[in-house]
Design a protein around this motif. Structure first.
Motif, short mmCIF file in Angstrom:
data_model
loop_
_atom_site.label_atom_id
_atom_site.label_comp_id
_atom_site.label_asym_id
_atom_site.label_seq_id
_atom_site.Cartn_x
_atom_site.Cartn_y
_atom_site.Cartn_z
N ASP A 340 -6.22 -30.91 -1.37
CA ASP A 340 -5.40 -30.45 -0.24
C ASP A 340 -5.02 -28.98 -0.39
N GLY A 341 -5.58 -28.30 -1.38
CA GLY A 341 -5.31 -26.87 -1.57
C GLY A 341 -4.01 -26.57 -2.27
N LYS A 342 -3.34 -27.61 -2.79
CA LYS A 342 -2.06 -27.41 -3.48
C LYS A 342 -2.30 -27.32 -4.99
N TRP A 343 -3.11 -26.33 -5.38
CA TRP A 343 -3.47 -26.24 -6.79
C TRP A 343 -2.27 -25.87 -7.67
N SER A 344 -1.31 -25.11 -7.12
CA SER A 344 -0.14 -24.72 -7.90
C SER A 344 0.70 -25.94 -8.26
N ASP A 345 0.89 -26.85 -7.28
CA ASP A 345 1.62 -28.09 -7.56
C ASP A 345 0.86 -28.95 -8.56
N ALA A 346 -0.46 -28.95 -8.40
CA ALA A 346 -1.29 -29.72 -9.33
C ALA A 346 -1.16 -29.17 -10.75
N ASN A 347 -1.11 -27.85 -10.84
CA ASN A 347 -0.99 -27.21 -12.16
C ASN A 347 0.38 -27.53 -12.79
N ASP A 348 1.41 -27.57 -11.96
CA ASP A 348 2.75 -27.91 -12.49
C ASP A 348 2.75 -29.31 -13.09
N LEU A 349 2.15 -30.26 -12.39
CA LEU A 349 2.09 -31.63 -12.91
C LEU A 349 1.21 -31.69 -14.16
N PHE A 350 0.11 -30.96 -14.12
CA PHE A 350 -0.81 -30.90 -15.26
C PHE A 350 -0.08 -30.40 -16.51
N GLN A 351 0.67 -29.34 -16.35
CA GLN A 351 1.39 -28.76 -17.49
C GLN A 351 2.51 -29.68 -17.98
N ASP A 352 3.01 -30.54 -17.09
CA ASP A 352 4.13 -31.43 -17.44
C ASP A 352 3.66 -32.74 -18.07
N MET A 353 2.36 -33.00 -18.01
CA MET A 353 1.84 -34.28 -18.51
C MET A 353 2.17 -34.55 -19.98
N PRO A 354 1.98 -33.60 -20.90
CA PRO A 354 2.30 -33.89 -22.31
C PRO A 354 3.76 -34.30 -22.51
N ARG A 355 4.68 -33.66 -21.77
CA ARG A 355 6.09 -34.03 -21.87
C ARG A 355 6.32 -35.46 -21.40
N ARG A 356 5.50 -35.89 -20.46
CA ARG A 356 5.62 -37.24 -19.92
C ARG A 356 4.89 -38.27 -20.78
N GLY A 357 4.27 -37.81 -21.86
CA GLY A 357 3.61 -38.74 -22.77
C GLY A 357 2.18 -39.07 -22.42
N CYS A 358 1.52 -38.20 -21.64
CA CYS A 358 0.12 -38.42 -21.28
C CYS A 358 -0.64 -37.11 -21.42
N ILE A 359 -1.68 -37.10 -22.22
CA ILE A 359 -2.44 -35.88 -22.48
C ILE A 359 -3.58 -35.76 -21.47
N PRO A 360 -3.73 -34.58 -20.82
CA PRO A 360 -4.83 -34.40 -19.87
C PRO A 360 -6.19 -34.64 -20.53
N ASP A 361 -7.12 -35.24 -19.78
CA ASP A 361 -8.47 -35.45 -20.29
C ASP A 361 -9.44 -34.52 -19.58
N VAL A 362 -10.73 -34.69 -19.84
CA VAL A 362 -11.73 -33.79 -19.26
C VAL A 362 -11.70 -33.86 -17.73
N VAL A 363 -11.42 -35.03 -17.17
CA VAL A 363 -11.36 -35.16 -15.71
C VAL A 363 -10.19 -34.34 -15.15
N SER A 364 -9.05 -34.39 -15.83
CA SER A 364 -7.89 -33.60 -15.41
C SER A 364 -8.24 -32.12 -15.35
N TYR A 365 -8.85 -31.64 -16.43
CA TYR A 365 -9.21 -30.21 -16.50
C TYR A 365 -10.21 -29.85 -15.41
N ARG A 366 -11.22 -30.68 -15.23
CA ARG A 366 -12.25 -30.34 -14.24
C ARG A 366 -11.69 -30.29 -12.83
N MET A 367 -10.84 -31.24 -12.48
CA MET A 367 -10.26 -31.24 -11.13
C MET A 367 -9.38 -30.02 -10.93
N LEU A 368 -8.55 -29.70 -11.92
CA LEU A 368 -7.68 -28.54 -11.79
C LEU A 368 -8.49 -27.25 -11.72
N PHE A 369 -9.51 -27.15 -12.56
CA PHE A 369 -10.37 -25.96 -12.56
C PHE A 369 -11.01 -25.76 -11.19
#
Length: 461
Positions: A340-369
Motif C-alpha cells: 500500500d506504499g506505507k513503507w515507513s510504517d512497515a519499517n517501524d513495525l519491522f524495527q519493533d519486532m525484536p522488542r516484541r520477541g520476534c526476529i525478522p526473517d528473510v521474507v521480512s527483509y525482502r518485503m521491506l526492501f
C-alpha cells in the motif's frame, strides 16, 4: 557404605521412559551399570530396544539409531516385533530418506522378523511422504511375496493418486479394492473428497459425500468436512460452508479452530468482515481457544482490505490473550503496508519486532526492501541491503536489478558504488547488473571510477 543396586532390565525401561534427552537416554542404554564389577553382559529386552530406537528416531539421530539396530540384529536371543521396524520406516519417511526406509524393510528378515501388511503399509506411507510414487508401485506389485493388501494399503495408493492429481487412477484403485472384497472406509472417501475440493469440483465432492452415506453407510469424518468447508469458501459459497459447520455440530463432530479459521477467511474473501466478530463469539462460547493460525487469518484478511488499524488491534489482542504473534503475523502486516506504499510504517513495525520477541526473517527483509525501493528511498534501501547481506540474506534477483536500475537512473554514483560493494560481499552480482552499471558509467563519462567498480564486481582473487 552400601553399593548401589544394579539397574535391572525392567528398571532400565522405566529410566528410559523418564529420560527426555535422547543423548542421555543413549548413554544410559549403552552403559546402564557403569559401576558394576561383573563382566556379565547386560540382558536387554525388546522393550528397551523399542524405547531407545523410538527416542533416537524422533530426534533424527539416525546414525546412533542404526548402531542400536545393528546391536539388536546381533542379539540373537530376541525376535524383534514388526512394530519396531514400522516405526523406523516412519521416522525415515518423515525425514525424507526413502532409500533408508527401503533398506530397513529389505533387511527385516535378517533381524528374524517376518514382514506383513503392516510393514508394507508403513513403507508405502513413507514413500508417499517422500513423493516416491515409482517405488510405491514397485513395492505394491511385489508385496504378494509376503502379504496381501488391506484397506489401509489401498488408502495410501489412492492418496498417492490424488496428490498427483490423477483422479482416474484413483478410481481404478478404488474399483480394484472393491473387486478384492475390501470395503472403503471414512479415510478412503475423505481422501477422494479432498482432491475434488482442492480442484474446486464441489458438485463431485458433494455427490461422493452422499454416496458414502447412502451406499456404504458411512458418515463423513472431520477431515472430509474440513475439505468441503474449505472448498466452499474457495468458491465463495460461505453460507453453504456455515450450513456444513452446523451439520458437523449436529453429528457431534468437533468444530476446531482450523474450521473456524477457514470460515473467517471465507468471510473476508466475500467482503463480510463485519460477521467475523460473531464467529469469534461462537468460538469463545464453544470453549475453542483462539490460536495463532486463527489470529493470522484475521490479520491477513484486514491487511487485504487495507484496514491496518484493525490488523494492529488483532496483533495487540494476541499479546493480551497470551497467544504470541509469530513471524507470519508480522510479515502479513509488513507485506500489506509495503504493497500500500506505507513503507515507513512497515519499517517501524519491522524495527519493533525484536522488542516484541520476534526476529525478522528473510521474507521480512525482502518485503521491506521491495517496499522501500518502490518508494524510491534508495538510501534506506541500501541500509536494509547491508543488514541483509550481513545476516546472510539476499533480495530476489529481480528486486536487485530494479534497485540497481533505479540507482543508475538517479545518477548517485557514490551510493551505487556502495551498493555494489554490498552485493559483491553477498556474491549476487550477475551479468545483467554489470552491463547496467557499465552503460551508466559510460553515459556519465565517469570512467575514473571504473577500476574501483571492476574490483567490486570481480571480487577478491
Amino acid at each position: 557404605m552400601n553399593a548401589l543396586k544394579p539397574v535391572s532390565p525392567f528398571r532400565l525401561c522405566s529410566l528410559l521412559r523418564l529420560q527426555k534427552d535422547p543423548n542421555l537416554a543413549l548413554s544410559l542404554f549403552q552403559n546402564p551399570n557403569p559401576d558394576a564389577c561383573s563382566k556379565k553382559p547386560f540382558r536387554y529386552t525388546l522393550l528397551s530396544y523399542d524405547l531407545i530406537i523410538s527416542k533416537l528416531g524422533r530426534a533424527k539421530m539416525f546414525n546412533e539409531m542404526e548402531q542400536i539396530l545393528l546391536q539388536l540384529k546381533n542379539d540373537t536371543r530376541l525376535v524383534p516385533n514388526e512394530i519396531i521396524f514400522c516405526n523406523v520406516i516412519k521416522f525415515y519417511g518423515r525425514a525424507r530418506l526413502p532409500d533408508h526406509a527401503l533398506k530397513v524393510f529389505d533387511e527385516m528378515p535378517s533381524y528374524r522378523c517376518q514382514r506383513t501388511v503392516k510393514s508394507v503399509n508403513s513403507l508405502l506411507d513413507a514413500l508417499l511422504n517422500c513423493r516416491r510414487f515409482d517405488k510405491m508401485r514397485e513395492v505394491f506389485v511385489g508385496m504378494e511375496k509376503y502379504a496381501f493388501p488391506d484397506t489401509c494399503t489401498y488408502n495410501v495408493l489412492i492418496h498417492a493418486c490424488c496428490l498427483n492429481g490423477c483422479m482416474d487412477d484413483a478410481w481404478v484403485v478404488f474399483e480394484e479394492m472393491r473387486r478384492k472384497g475390501l470395503e472403503p472406509n471414512g479415510v478412503t472417501f475423505a481422501t477422494l473428497i479432498k482432491r475434488f475440493c482442492v480442484d474446486l469440483k464441489m458438485k463431485e465432492a458433494f455427490k461422493l459425500k452422499e454416496d458414502m452415506v447412502r451406499f456404504f453407510g458411512l458418515s463423513p469424518n472431520a477431515y472430509a468436512y474440513s475439505s468441503l468447508i474449505k472448498g466452499l469458501c474457495g468458491v465463495g459459497e460461505v453460507n453453504l460452508a456455515f450450513e456444513l459447520k452446523e451439520e458437523m455440530v449436529k453429528n457431534n463432530i468437533k468444530v476446531d479452530s482450523a474450521i473456524y479459521s477457514t470460515l473467517i477467511s471465507g468471510l473476508f474473501k466475500v467482503g463480510r468482515k463485519d460477521e467475523v466478530s460473531g464467529v469469534l463469539e461462537e468460538i469463545r462460547i464453544n470453549c475453542c481457544k483462539l490460536d495463532t493460525i486463527t489470529y493470522n487469518v484475521m490479520i491477513n484478511g484486514f491487511c487485504k482490505l487495507k484496514d491496518f488499524e484493525a490488523a494492529y488491534r488483532i496483533l495487540e489482542e494476541m499479546a493480551d490473550t497470551g497467544c504470541k504473534p509469530d513471524i507470519i503475523s508480522y510479515n502479513s502486516i509488513i507485506g500489506g503496508l509495503c504493497k500500500d506504499g506505507k513503507w515507513s510504517d512497515a519499517n517501524d513495525l519491522f524495527q519493533d519486532m525484536p522488542r516484541r520477541g520476534c526476529i525478522p526473517d528473510v521474507v521480512s527483509y525482502r518485503m521491506l526492501f521491495d517496499g522501500i525501493c518502490s518508494g524510491l528511498e534508495f538510501k534506506e534501501a541500501a541500509l536494509i541491503l547491508d543488514e541483509m547481506i550481513f545476516k546472510g540474506y539476499v533480495p530476489h534477483s529481480a528486486s536487485i536489478n530494479r534497485f540497481v536500475d533505479g540507482l543508475c537512473q538517479e545518477g548517485n554514483i557514490n551510493l551505487l558504488s556502495r551498493v555494489l560493494k554490498s552485493l559483491g560481499k553477498g556474491n549476487v552480482i550477475d551479468r545483467e547488473i554489470w552491463m547496467m552499471v557499465i552503460s551508466k558509467i559510460c553515459k556519465e563519462e565517469k570512467l575514473s571510477i571504473v577500476p574501483d567498480l571492476v574490483d567490486t564486481l570481480v571480487g577478491p582473487n
